[in-house]
Design an enzyme around this catalytic site. Sequence first.
Site, PDB file in Angstrom:
ATOM      1  N   TYR A 166       9.931   9.323  -3.779  1.00  0.00           N
ATOM      2  CA  TYR A 166       9.426   8.139  -3.934  1.00  0.00           C
ATOM      3  C   TYR A 166      10.623   7.013  -3.384  1.00  0.00           C
ATOM      4  CZ  TYR A 166       8.125   3.745  -5.784  1.00  0.00           C
ATOM      5  OH  TYR A 166       7.764   2.343  -6.084  1.00  0.00           O
ATOM      6  N   ASN A 226      10.442  -3.456 -13.581  1.00  0.00           N
ATOM      7  CA  ASN A 226       9.024  -2.591 -13.986  1.00  0.00           C
ATOM      8  C   ASN A 226       8.182  -3.906 -14.120  1.00  0.00           C
ATOM      9  OD1 ASN A 226      11.244  -1.027 -14.886  1.00  0.00           O
ATOM     10  ND2 ASN A 226       9.444   0.208 -15.608  1.00  0.00           N
ATOM     11  N   GLY A 286      14.474  12.857 -14.201  1.00  0.00           N
ATOM     12  CA  GLY A 286      14.832  11.761 -13.443  1.00  0.00           C
ATOM     13  C   GLY A 286      15.133  10.442 -14.053  1.00  0.00           C
ATOM     14  N   ALA A 325       0.875  -1.297   0.189  1.00  0.00           N
ATOM     15  CA  ALA A 325       0.068  -0.077   0.021  1.00  0.00           C
ATOM     16  C   ALA A 325       0.884   1.269  -0.148  1.00  0.00           C
ATOM     17  CB  ALA A 325      -0.923   0.117   0.999  1.00  0.00           C
TER      18      ALA A 325
HETATM   19  N1  UDP Z   1       7.768   6.315 -20.794  1.00  0.00           N
HETATM   20  C1  UDP Z   1       7.467   6.882 -22.153  1.00  0.00           C
HETATM   21  N2  UDP Z   1       6.083   7.490 -22.313  1.00  0.00           N
HETATM   22  C2  UDP Z   1       5.299   7.321 -21.193  1.00  0.00           C
HETATM   23  C3  UDP Z   1       5.429   6.508 -20.074  1.00  0.00           C
HETATM   24  C4  UDP Z   1       6.594   6.118 -19.960  1.00  0.00           C
HETATM   25  O1  UDP Z   1       8.228   6.927 -23.040  1.00  0.00           O
HETATM   26  O2  UDP Z   1       4.060   7.610 -21.715  1.00  0.00           O
HETATM   27  C5  UDP Z   1       9.192   5.934 -20.682  1.00  0.00           C
HETATM   28  C6  UDP Z   1       9.471   6.346 -19.276  1.00  0.00           C
HETATM   29  O3  UDP Z   1      10.250   7.418 -19.580  1.00  0.00           O
HETATM   30  C7  UDP Z   1      10.718   5.477 -19.072  1.00  0.00           C
HETATM   31  C8  UDP Z   1       9.954   3.818 -19.297  1.00  0.00           C
HETATM   32  O4  UDP Z   1       9.015   4.508 -20.427  1.00  0.00           O
HETATM   33  O5  UDP Z   1      11.767   5.327 -19.632  1.00  0.00           O
HETATM   34  C9  UDP Z   1       9.222   3.199 -18.390  1.00  0.00           C
HETATM   35  O6  UDP Z   1       8.484   4.327 -17.511  1.00  0.00           O
HETATM   36  P1  UDP Z   1       7.451   3.584 -16.567  1.00  0.00           P
HETATM   37  O7  UDP Z   1       6.807   5.126 -16.018  1.00  0.00           O
HETATM   38  O8  UDP Z   1       6.458   2.588 -17.075  1.00  0.00           O
HETATM   39  O9  UDP Z   1       8.102   3.065 -15.241  1.00  0.00           O
HETATM   40  P2  UDP Z   1       9.537   3.704 -14.615  1.00  0.00           P
HETATM   41  O10 UDP Z   1      10.773   2.988 -15.328  1.00  0.00           O
HETATM   42  O11 UDP Z   1       9.446   4.991 -14.547  1.00  0.00           O
HETATM   43  O12 UDP Z   1       9.408   2.974 -13.312  1.00  0.00           O
END
Ligand code: UDP
Length: 327
Positions: A140, A169, A282, A73
């Site tokens: 986070y 992921n 980031g 959660a």
């Molecule tokens: N990403 C993207 N377009 C989107 C959402 C995510 O290009 O609309 C990219 C994001 O920059 C990262 C990868 O997809 O490189 C995975 O992002 P996600 O938010 O799913 O997971 P994270 O790696 O941030 O935990």
Amino acid sequence: MAVLIAGGAGYIGSNMTFMLAQSGHEPVVYDNLSKGHRQAVKDVPFVRGDLADYDLIVQTLRKYKIEAVMHFAAFIEVGESMDFPLKYYQNNFCNTHNLLNAMEQVGVNKFVFSSTAAVYGMPEVVPITEDAPKIPINPYGQSKLAVENLCHFQSQTGKLNYAALRYFNACGAGQNGTLGEDHSPESHLIPLIIQAAMGKREDIKIFGTDYPTPDGTCIRDYIHIEDLCKAHLLALDKLNDKTELVYNLGNGKGYSVSQVIDTVKKVSGKDFKVTKTERRPGDPPVLTADAAKAEKELGWKPDYPELERIIESAWKWHNQNPDGYKD
Ligand code: UDP
């Protein structure tokens, strides 16, 4: 074993609950439904409660004779955590502290914690091993690392056996495509691409095409939800005789954003608009896991390492639930 699943109505928690029940455990879901879905919890006791409610946690632990807690959660959006750090520390750290306090009060000493690759910040070496430097670059990741550190010291007192599982992921749908990913707002790559393929959004935006990767887009390690949950079951078992477990959970293989988009196109048979945009602040260029430790110590091995199969399961769920969960 009677296991409390904090956040058991969410994406990972609901899959975990199902798997625990299937393996002969007795899961009890504890969720405030701020993000989760009642519909995703089937045939197990459900307590609608908040982790800020110490008395209700204590009461629930006692009522169901809980022996272990799994904790999912948390708030999970990196960008939001930059805008609302207090909110993230409150829920992800303070409420977890509350939960651990209640566990100590009742004498529950097994804890499986949902941690994240975000604890590593911008890693210098990939694949990442568990002993890599932990320098989170957002609230986070910091809030998750703070919980890990608290668990470490609490375990030293002999009152807690814990596993911190650092997810890469998480994606796909579990239970034959019946338990899927439904966040609001959605920020994760695979569900967003699928929404584009379903015509529910006008395009998918690629955040950055100038990274130092073969096709210029970010590389991530996508791990199927059932493989992730399976590792939790193995870790729970091991907590009978280990006080402290820390594992990366990933496939060790990276896929770029463009490769993920192409795979969704292939699986869905749909074409859709792809828009190249600026980098998202980031985002490390490459995040992949070295999960050899979990494989060696837990005997864990992913069953769905291929991206195509992961996406097939997600595609199935989204098609059967085009508007997400109903409640
Ligand atoms: N990403 C993207 N377009 C989107 C959402 C995510 O290009 O609309 C990219 C994001 O920059 C990262 C990868 O997809 O490189 C995975 O992002 P996600 O938010 O799913 O997971 P994270 O790696 O941030 O935990």
